[in-house]
Design a protein around this motif. Structure first.
Motif, short mmCIF file in Angstrom:
data_model
loop_
_atom_site.label_atom_id
_atom_site.label_comp_id
_atom_site.label_asym_id
_atom_site.label_seq_id
_atom_site.Cartn_x
_atom_site.Cartn_y
_atom_site.Cartn_z
N TYR A 1 45.50 76.60 41.75
CA TYR A 1 44.67 78.18 41.57
C TYR A 1 43.40 77.64 41.20
O TYR A 1 42.05 77.90 41.19
CB TYR A 1 45.26 79.05 41.04
CG TYR A 1 46.36 79.23 42.42
CD1 TYR A 1 45.79 80.09 43.56
CD2 TYR A 1 47.67 78.79 41.90
CE1 TYR A 1 46.68 80.20 44.40
CE2 TYR A 1 48.52 79.34 42.31
CZ TYR A 1 48.33 79.22 44.46
OH TYR A 1 49.63 80.17 44.99
N CYS A 2 43.43 77.29 39.82
CA CYS A 2 42.56 77.27 38.92
C CYS A 2 42.30 75.47 38.79
O CYS A 2 40.81 74.97 37.38
CB CYS A 2 42.57 77.67 37.01
SG CYS A 2 43.47 76.70 36.52
N GLY A 3 43.46 74.62 38.26
CA GLY A 3 43.02 72.94 37.97
C GLY A 3 43.37 72.80 37.25
O GLY A 3 42.93 71.42 37.05
N THR A 4 43.62 73.44 35.73
CA THR A 4 44.65 72.94 34.81
C THR A 4 45.04 72.55 34.86
O THR A 4 46.45 72.35 35.80
CB THR A 4 44.61 74.46 33.95
OG1 THR A 4 43.23 75.38 33.59
CG2 THR A 4 44.81 73.59 32.71
N LYS A 5 44.90 71.15 34.00
CA LYS A 5 46.39 70.22 34.11
C LYS A 5 47.21 70.61 33.13
O LYS A 5 47.51 71.02 32.36
CB LYS A 5 45.72 68.80 33.45
CG LYS A 5 45.06 67.51 35.10
CD LYS A 5 45.09 66.36 34.46
CE LYS A 5 44.21 65.99 36.25
NZ LYS A 5 43.83 64.39 35.58
N ASN A 6 48.80 70.45 33.34
CA ASN A 6 49.76 70.66 32.98
C ASN A 6 50.87 69.58 32.35
O ASN A 6 50.79 69.28 33.66
CB ASN A 6 50.03 72.53 32.98
CG ASN A 6 49.65 73.24 33.15
OD1 ASN A 6 49.32 74.66 32.29
ND2 ASN A 6 48.63 73.85 33.92
N PRO A 7 51.90 69.79 31.12
CA PRO A 7 52.82 69.61 31.41
C PRO A 7 53.72 69.72 32.82
O PRO A 7 54.45 70.50 32.48
CB PRO A 7 53.78 69.66 29.48
CG PRO A 7 51.95 70.15 29.32
CD PRO A 7 51.61 71.03 30.57
N ALA A 8 54.55 67.95 33.51
CA ALA A 8 55.08 68.63 34.70
C ALA A 8 56.31 69.59 34.01
O ALA A 8 57.16 70.29 35.04
CB ALA A 8 55.88 67.28 35.15
N THR A 9 56.73 69.76 32.51
CA THR A 9 57.56 70.76 32.41
C THR A 9 57.44 72.00 32.49
O THR A 9 58.90 72.84 32.09
CB THR A 9 58.49 69.81 30.95
OG1 THR A 9 56.94 70.45 30.08
CG2 THR A 9 59.02 68.74 31.08
N ASN A 10 56.43 72.29 32.62
CA ASN A 10 55.86 73.55 32.72
C ASN A 10 56.36 74.24 34.02
O ASN A 10 56.12 73.16 34.71
CB ASN A 10 53.92 74.56 32.24
CG ASN A 10 53.97 73.88 31.11
OD1 ASN A 10 54.81 73.39 29.80
ND2 ASN A 10 52.60 73.94 30.46
N VAL A 11 56.80 75.90 34.21
CA VAL A 11 56.98 75.97 35.26
C VAL A 11 55.44 77.11 35.81
O VAL A 11 55.49 77.36 37.15
CB VAL A 11 58.18 76.48 35.53
CG1 VAL A 11 59.26 75.70 35.22
CG2 VAL A 11 57.93 78.01 34.72
N LYS A 12 54.55 77.43 35.05
CA LYS A 12 53.03 78.33 34.97
C LYS A 12 52.03 77.63 34.56
O LYS A 12 52.46 76.97 33.56
CB LYS A 12 53.52 79.36 34.81
CG LYS A 12 54.97 80.58 35.91
CD LYS A 12 55.03 82.21 35.19
CE LYS A 12 55.46 82.60 35.90
NZ LYS A 12 55.83 84.06 35.76
#
Length: 363
Positions: A116-127
């Protein structure tokens, strides 16, 4: 082989209604509130981290969860009534457990971009840490593809076909020749021109012999030499001289939203393997007798102290005169040998290789 537990890790599941990834302990989707259906499987998280909180450990060890037979809600194994509808869980279906999910994930955590916003997150995050939207599961890297084998020629060259055909013809011809020669026989009247015999006895005596064996298998009177430590066996249990070896840790689904991290282990048992010298009866010589008549006898024996007689060997040869040519026949049967008096006539069947294959008295 024994299975050793290294602890528990929390799994995750994906809601089939809104595609939200949820922690394994969540009985309902954190985004849309839908209960986890019993056909939705648990999966490994992007990184397997050992559970240390008391609540998580209690849930992990409680036994497979049970789905309500009325509304399908997932309930803890110890529950008697459904937490959502209050229904009796006696006839509820417990989740399967024990399935191997995969090897322990210990590598660096990949990044996954928010849809939705393109922000990169660690794969361990669920949100997403920026907008709070559910994050998709990061794809696992695929193993590198094996290099393609070089393409084989579409057809063989004419020269190769010709050479191959010639070689095949030569081989077939050689086989046919030997078969034909073996079956081709000729019967002739022959006379015994000579007989010879040889008898021998092996003499056994005490002599030093070098051998090797495990230390506990060596005779008590042996002279032990060099010993080295070697692997003797594998055991599921430890011993005084053993080393534990374990395979790659892997995760087994406990049916609780948690997985048990286990590894298969066994013990290499070491022992001393030694060279030793012992005194044994061994062949130390042979005594022989031979002659050119039909009265063979065994050699006389005079044994020294600690000597014994060993294997006896005998061989008899009859030479036939076939139209001026000599053909020899050997046997180890003394009774058969006694039949061939010098000068006696016989019908001998000879194959294409010059070997006698059958002998009958001349008619």
């Amino acid at each position: 082989m024994t299975k050793e537990s290294l602890g528990h890790v929390e799994l995750e599941w994906t809601c089939p209604f809104c595609n939200t990834r949820n922690r394994g302990r969540n009985k309902v989707c954190a985004n849309c509130g839908a209960a986890q259906p019993k056909d939705v499987q648990f999966e490994q998280a992007a990184k397997d981290e050992l559970v240390t909180d008391a609540e998580g450990l209690e849930l992990a060890k409680a036994g497979p969860d049970i789905h309500c037979p009325f509304c399908g809600t997932r309930n803890p194994a110890t529950a008697k009534k459904c937490s959502r509808c209050g229904g009796d869980l006696t006839e509820g279906e417990r989740r399967e457990s024990g399935q191997v999910l995969g090897a322990q994930q210990t590598g660096p955590v990949a990044q996954v971009a928010c849809e939705y916003c393109g922000t990169k997150n660690p794969a361990t995050n669920v949100k997403c840490t920026n907008c709070g939207s559910p994050l998709a599961k990061a794809p696992r890297p695929k193993p590198a593809a094996a290099p393609a084998a070089a393409a084989a020629p579409s057809r063989m060259s004419p020269v190769m076909l010709i050479v191959g055909g010639i070689i095949l013809l030569v081989i077939c011809g050689a086989i046919a020749f030997f078969v034909a020669r073996g079956f081709q026989t000729e019967t002739n009247v022959a006379r015994v021109s000579d007989v010879t015999w040889r008898r021998s006895i092996v003499v056994l005596g005490l002599a030093p012999v070098e051998r090797s064996a495990w230390a506990d298998e060596i005779p008590g009177d042996a002279d032990v030499g060099f010993c080295s430590e070697r692997e003797r066996e594998r055991s599921p249990f430890p011993t005084d001289r053993s080393e534990e070896v374990c395979g790659t840790p892997y995760v087994e689904d406990e049916g609780t939203g948690f997985g048990e991290l286990v590894q298969d282990c066994e013990y290499i048992v070491y022992d001393d393997y030694c060279e030793y010298t012992t005194i044994e009866l061994m062949p130390i010589g042979t005594i022989d007798e031979s002659g050119s008549d039909l009265n063979p006898f065994w050699p006389q024996t005079r044994l020294e102290q600690d000597q014994q007689l060993g294997e006896r060997r005998e061989v008899y040869q009859i030479t036939f005169d076939v139209d001026g040519e000599t053909v020899a026949y050997e046997t180890t049967n003394a009774s058969e040998f006694a039949r061939f008096a010098p000068g006696s006539a016989w019908q001998v069947e000879i194959n294409g290789f010059g070997d006698i294959v059958n002998i009958e008295p001349a008619r």
